[in-house]
Write an enzyme that holds these catalytic residues in place. Structure first.
Site, PDB file in Angstrom:
ATOM      1  N   LYS A   1     -16.860  48.132 -20.389  1.00 43.86           N
ATOM      2  CA  LYS A   1     -17.973  48.593 -19.559  1.00 43.86           C
ATOM      3  C   LYS A   1     -17.506  49.728 -18.658  1.00 43.86           C
ATOM      4  O   LYS A   1     -18.203  50.730 -18.483  1.00 43.86           O
ATOM      5  CB  LYS A   1     -18.548  47.425 -18.745  1.00 43.86           C
ATOM      6  CG  LYS A   1     -19.282  46.401 -19.622  1.00 43.86           C
ATOM      7  CD  LYS A   1     -19.659  45.119 -18.869  1.00 43.86           C
ATOM      8  CE  LYS A   1     -20.222  44.080 -19.850  1.00 43.86           C
ATOM      9  NZ  LYS A   1     -20.478  42.769 -19.214  1.00 43.86           N
TER      10      LYS A   1
ATOM     11  N   GLN B   1     -18.908  39.127 -14.450  1.00 40.68           N
ATOM     12  CA  GLN B   1     -18.639  38.777 -15.850  1.00 40.68           C
ATOM     13  C   GLN B   1     -18.625  37.251 -16.002  1.00 40.68           C
ATOM     14  O   GLN B   1     -17.932  36.552 -15.280  1.00 40.68           O
ATOM     15  CB  GLN B   1     -17.287  39.367 -16.278  1.00 40.68           C
ATOM     16  CG  GLN B   1     -16.974  39.187 -17.756  1.00 40.68           C
ATOM     17  CD  GLN B   1     -17.938  39.947 -18.661  1.00 40.68           C
ATOM     18  OE1 GLN B   1     -18.250  41.107 -18.431  1.00 40.68           O
ATOM     19  NE2 GLN B   1     -18.444  39.277 -19.695  1.00 40.68           N
TER      20      GLN B   1
ATOM     21  N   ASP C   1     -27.703  43.384 -14.764  1.00 40.93           N
ATOM     22  CA  ASP C   1     -27.693  42.478 -15.933  1.00 40.93           C
ATOM     23  C   ASP C   1     -29.077  41.868 -16.172  1.00 40.93           C
ATOM     24  O   ASP C   1     -29.330  41.322 -17.245  1.00 40.93           O
ATOM     25  CB  ASP C   1     -26.679  41.341 -15.723  1.00 40.93           C
ATOM     26  CG  ASP C   1     -25.315  41.654 -16.325  1.00 40.93           C
ATOM     27  OD1 ASP C   1     -25.250  42.527 -17.221  1.00 40.93           O
ATOM     28  OD2 ASP C   1     -24.321  41.027 -15.910  1.00 40.93           O
TER      29      ASP C   1
END
Lengths: 284, 284
Positions: free
Chosen positions: B48, B92, B115
């Site tokens: 990312k 994460q 997200d």
């Protein structure tokens, strides 16, 4: 064919709520806001208040002028959010056009949002951990379960994708305590007949009188009719009668069970609002 | 059969993002939290970051001990919520067991929740007014559209009802700019073959190598394979290879289009995170 009696099931739920409220000695309170002079809205709000009284929930109706500004309405909501006596807050829709329904819904404290329309409550529902579920989807689930049927592994086809019925119902029945296979159809669906014919449980929430005909329904299925449509009827004093989205007479001999209109889903919606209000009281 | 090239489409999206960031002279920033020493998580976060650098998004990785308390992690998030330089925040997953993933997700400022996992963002999506859409569903939508196909009136069957893929994808494709008919299947679905065979667009997000066989797929359909499964392969140095949830070789001659694994949905997920980060910058 079994006729699913929404009036009887809703009455039973109200009995359970009354017993629970008495036993626990609690006094939940629902506050409803009624903006303007829409006669249908006034009837809905009065019915909700009557149901509250019947089970021992305090209720208050705040009547506001049709001309109220968005800002003033949001201020009323802010005060109710802080009012410790109010456990549940609902705003009867539709609202006058100067007011954004989304802003109003988002202004309600999610812990008092007994209609379950706040996006965070919609989100908890989609994530499979519902807090407040909108009344109509929750009422549909209860109707099916309390009629002795289940959802596990069943194919539920929902016709209509509103934020009040279709989409929250899909999310609710995908939760792990229901485990249905869920299809959502709508105005853009092709070969609709073929899709609805796959349904073990067919939910019609379209708003078109008698739209679901015999050719759209599988033998032995369960049909839940959410529609409430006025059609002209000169034999009635009022000049009209209420019918659902399903052509009841055409379908009734084919199905395992079906809800009538009126007397099916309708009464459940108010009953589940009471359930949510008691839940709100306990969560606060 | 058309092979849908996720690497190429993701590269094109990154190019577009880079051009947009340069043209507008903006400098968005993504901050990723990496808790503990899970090697797969470290790889994902690094990928990312690499993608951010490529397009001109600032990125920072905050590494936290496996033993960090929930309270301390929430405190880090609170600081990032207030940090004006940080436009997007991701944590994460998975997290160590002393930490509630739900609490962490709910602690992120919804305006920085790139997200799209915060319940309020899930709720906006279900209500048909998405703000941040989770990357994988959004990536699937882009893959199909940019391959020259559409969703309107198409029957999309999604196998898998996770909060990261299946359920948000269903909500996304029911929105009025997509207008798909949507079915969600899962482990409790009966006669799964019959349901998947109805799909114009079949999305497999189950996590079982080669689960979708030839008999489950309609002629001329589009197949999107979200699965990434390791299977033993002694011919490889690593001893394994990656395969999807679809038995690619069995299905490929039957379909109109299909995504490979790897190189299909995977690269899109990172690309859509960049899109969300730029969107977050603009919304703030």
């Amino acid at each position: 064919m079994k006729l699913i009696d929404g009036n009887a099931i809703a009455a039973k739920i109200r009995d359970e709520m009354r017993a629970e409220i008495e036993k626990e000695g609690i006094k939940p309170k629902l506050t409803a806001m009624l903006v303007g002079n829409n006669p249908a809205s006034a009837v809905y709000v009065r019915n909700k208040q009557k149901a509250c009284e019947e089970v021992g929930i305090d209720s208050e109706i705040i009547k506001l002028e049709e001309s109220i500004s968005e800002r003033d309405l949001l201020e009323v909501i802010r005060r109710l959010n802080e009012d410790k006596k109010t456990n549940g807050i609902i705003v009867q829709l539709p609202l006058p056009e100067q007011i954004s329904e989304n802003k109003v819904i988002e202004a309600i404290d999610p812990l008092k949002d007994v209609d379950g329309f706040h996006p965070i409550n919609m989100g908890f529902l989609l994530a499979g951990e519902p807090r407040f579920v909108p009344s109509t989807p929750q009422g549909i689930k209860e109707l099916v379960l309390r009629s002795g049927y289940g959802f596990d592994g069943k194919h539920v086809v929902i016709v209509g994708r509103s934020n009040i019925v279709g989409k929250p119902l899909a999310a609710l029945l995908l939760c792990k305590d229901a485990n249905a296979t869920v299809t959502v159809c709508h105005s853009h669906t092709k070969y609709l007949n073929e899709v609805t014919k796959e349904a073990d449980i067919l939910v019609a929430a379209i708003g078109k009188a008698g739209f679901i005909g015999e050719e759209m329904v599988k033998d032995g299925s369960i049909v839940i009719d959410v529609g409430i449509n006025r059609i002209e009827d000169k034999t009635r004093k009022s000049g009209y009668r209420l019918v659902g989205d399903v052509d009841f007479d055409a379908v009734k001999d084919k199905v395992e069970a079906i809800t009538p209109v009126p007397g099916g889903v309708g009464p459940m919606t108010v009953a589940m609002l009471l359930v949510n209000t008691v839940k709100a009281y306990k969560m606060q």
